[in-house]
Every structure is written in structure tokens, then in C-alpha cells.
Write an enzyme that holds these catalytic residues in place. Structure first.
Site, short mmCIF file in Angstrom:
data_model
loop_
_atom_site.label_atom_id
_atom_site.label_comp_id
_atom_site.label_asym_id
_atom_site.label_seq_id
_atom_site.Cartn_x
_atom_site.Cartn_y
_atom_site.Cartn_z
N ASP A 17 0.82 -1.21 0.00
CA ASP A 17 0.00 0.00 0.00
C ASP A 17 0.86 1.27 0.00
O ASP A 17 1.99 1.25 0.46
CB ASP A 17 -0.89 -0.03 1.25
CG ASP A 17 -2.11 0.86 1.10
OD1 ASP A 17 -2.30 1.47 0.03
OD2 ASP A 17 -2.88 0.96 2.07
N ASN A 65 -10.22 -3.64 -6.86
CA ASN A 65 -9.45 -2.57 -7.52
C ASN A 65 -9.95 -2.18 -8.91
O ASN A 65 -9.54 -1.15 -9.45
CB ASN A 65 -7.96 -2.97 -7.64
CG ASN A 65 -7.19 -2.86 -6.34
OD1 ASN A 65 -6.19 -3.55 -6.13
ND2 ASN A 65 -7.64 -1.99 -5.43
C1 FPP Z 1 -1.67 0.42 -3.39
O1 FPP Z 1 -1.27 1.74 -3.59
C2 FPP Z 1 -1.22 -0.51 -4.40
C3 FPP Z 1 -2.02 -1.24 -5.26
C4 FPP Z 1 -3.26 -0.79 -5.89
C5 FPP Z 1 -1.64 -2.61 -5.62
C6 FPP Z 1 -0.17 -2.87 -5.74
C7 FPP Z 1 0.40 -2.36 -6.99
C8 FPP Z 1 1.71 -2.12 -7.17
C9 FPP Z 1 2.75 -2.37 -6.12
C10 FPP Z 1 2.17 -1.56 -8.47
C11 FPP Z 1 2.35 -2.61 -9.50
C12 FPP Z 1 2.67 -3.87 -8.89
C13 FPP Z 1 2.74 -5.06 -9.45
C14 FPP Z 1 2.58 -6.25 -8.58
C15 FPP Z 1 2.97 -5.26 -10.89
P1 FPP Z 1 -2.42 2.82 -3.50
O2 FPP Z 1 -2.73 3.30 -4.88
O3 FPP Z 1 -3.57 2.26 -2.75
O4 FPP Z 1 -1.71 3.97 -2.67
P2 FPP Z 1 -2.47 5.06 -1.79
O5 FPP Z 1 -3.23 4.29 -0.72
O6 FPP Z 1 -1.35 5.88 -1.24
O7 FPP Z 1 -3.36 5.83 -2.69
#
Ligand code: FPP
Length: 230
Positions: A17, A65
Site C-alpha cells: 500500500d 481494484n
Molecule cells: C496500493 O497503492 C497498491 C495497489 C493498488 C496494488 C499494488 C500495486 C503495485 C505495487 C504496483 C504494481 C505492482 C505489481 C505487482 C505489478 P495505492 O494506490 O492504494 O496507494 P495510496 O493508498 O497511497 O493511494
């Protein structure tokens, strides 16, 4: 201290996250945060493979998501294609990749064809590796997994009372995935968000303020220490 237990390979499961917050702090678009997150995952894989980690499971994209803005979803999908394309690195680190999520042939599956192809290719290209197993959760949600396991268990029994814990376990998406030893969530959140609810029974939990792109070797070691603490 139980030495046998100390030496057995550990299963870490990460809720990655905070990519958006990482980017915002730098005045960058959210997509840049995801790009940095994917790059950091490659580094985390390398570090874990060099430690006593047998299983690393990461929450790449959840069943929840899909409602994010289409441009962000598109970007995260392209990063998954990139991740599943890191064959040389995975082979160099003796890492076998697998995927967990809604089966492609089920009506509820949302995994697009080009990601399905990338997943199947990566599984094939790393199948011979004997070291750490990296499991990527994509289009994954525990409730969907457990609902299906309950339905399949019930279907194979005459009465509902015959359904056992072992029976449900045998109908999970990846029945051979061992129990999680430590579940990690970055970015100051302490929710579990429909991640591996069956598999984290008995797991330790490691929550850190660090955002995912800043989750480093020191953080990994902190999470591993929890597993050995009593
Ligand atoms: C949360 O950050 C992350 C995700 C939606 C899923 C994980 C995705 C990645 C690590 C990027 C690509 C990864 C892979 C496995 C190819 P967020 O957008 O919720 O952050 P925030 O809470 O600060 O808005």
C-alpha cells in the site's frame, strides 16, 4: 529456541500500500508511484530470495481494484505485464512464480487476455526454479476464494456436516500454498482488505508507516524478526 522452526522457510504475504501517497509527496502522478512500487517489488523479491524466505505472496490487484479510474487500472495492468516479464531476474534468483486469483474460466473472472498470457508464460518459464516461490495475487479476493471453496466442498459431500477444514483447504485456489507466517501492510494502514483470510490464520502482522516503494531490506528483516519472537 526451536532451531528446526528457525530454519524452516518462511511465508511472507505483503499488502503493498501507499504508492499513491509516495507519488503525491513528490508531486508526481499516482501512476509514477505504481511504477516505483513495481520496481521495489523486484528488489524485495531479490532480498527475500537471499534470506530464509521460502514463500513471498503479494497483493498485486484485488477484486475490488477494478473500480479505480480506467487510466490507473490500465497502468497497473501494464506493470503486471512488466513484472511477469522479468524472467531473467527470476531465473537468476532461482524464483518460481505462481498466480492466485479468480480462475480465468469462471464467469466472474476479470483478468484480460494479455495478462492471462503473461501469467501463463511466466509460470512456464520459471517452473524449473527450486528456490523461493513468488505468488502474485491478481484479480484476487478472499471472499470469492472462500465462497468457491465452500461451494465445491458442499458439492462433493452428501451432507453439509461432512465439510471439514481440510476439505475447504483443498478447494482454495492454490491448495499447496503453505500458511502465512507474517502478513505485512505498508503505509500506516492496519486493515487486511480481503487478503488471504484463510491462509493468515495464526500469522503475525507487521504494519509499517513506510510506503511500499520505500519498503526495504531493513523492513523485511523487521517483519522476519516478528516470526521468531514469542
Ligand atoms: C496500493 O497503492 C497498491 C495497489 C493498488 C496494488 C499494488 C500495486 C503495485 C505495487 C504496483 C504494481 C505492482 C505489481 C505487482 C505489478 P495505492 O494506490 O492504494 O496507494 P495510496 O493508498 O497511497 O493511494
Amino acid at each position: 529456541m526451536d532451531m528446526a522452526n528457525q530454519l524452516s522457510p518462511i511465508h511472507i504475504a505483503c499488502i503493498m500500500d501507499g504508492n499513491g501517497r509516495w507519488a503525491k509527496r513528490r508531486g508526481l502522478p499516482r501512476t509514477e508511484g505504481h511504477t516505483a512500487g513495481e520496481e521495489n517489488l523486484a528488489e524485495v523479491v531479490r532480498v527475500c530470495a537471499s534470506r530464509n524466505v521460502g514463500w513471498l505472496t503479494v497483493f498485486g490487484f484485488s477484486t475490488e481494484n477494478w473500480v479505480r479510474p480506467p487510466a490507473e487500472v490500465k497502468h497497473i495492468l501494464s506493470l503486471h505485464k512488466k513484472l511477469f516479464g522479468r524472467i531473467e531476474e527470476l531465473n537468476a534468483n532461482n524464483v518460481r512464480i505462481q498466480w492466485i486469483g479468480r480462475p480465468f474460466d469462471e464467469p466472474s473472472s476479470k483478468t484480460p487476455g494479455f495478462i492471462q498470457k503473461a501469467i501463463l508464460q511466466a509460470i512456464d518459464d520459471t517452473a524449473h526454479n527450486t528456490g523461493m516461490v513468488l505468488t502474485v495475487a491478481f484479480d484476487y479476493g478472499s471472499r470469492a476464494e472462500l465462497l468457491r471453496a465452500a461451494q465445491l466442498s458442499r458439492a462433493s459431500h452428501l451432507t453439509a456436516l461432512d465439510v471439514s477444514v481440510d476439505e475447504i483447504s483443498s478447494h482454495l485456489y492454490l491448495p499447496s500454498l503453505p500458511p502465512v507466517d507474517v502478513v505485512v501492510r505498508t503505509s500506516g494502514e492496519s486493515r487486511i482488505s480481503n487478503f488471504m483470510l484463510w491462509q493468515i490464520q495464526g500469522a503475525k502482522a507487521y504494519f509499517t508507516e513506510r510506503t511500499w516503494p520505500d519498503f526495504d531490506a531493513h523492513e523485511i528483516d523487521n517483519a522476519l524478526k516478528l516470526v521468531h519472537a514469542h
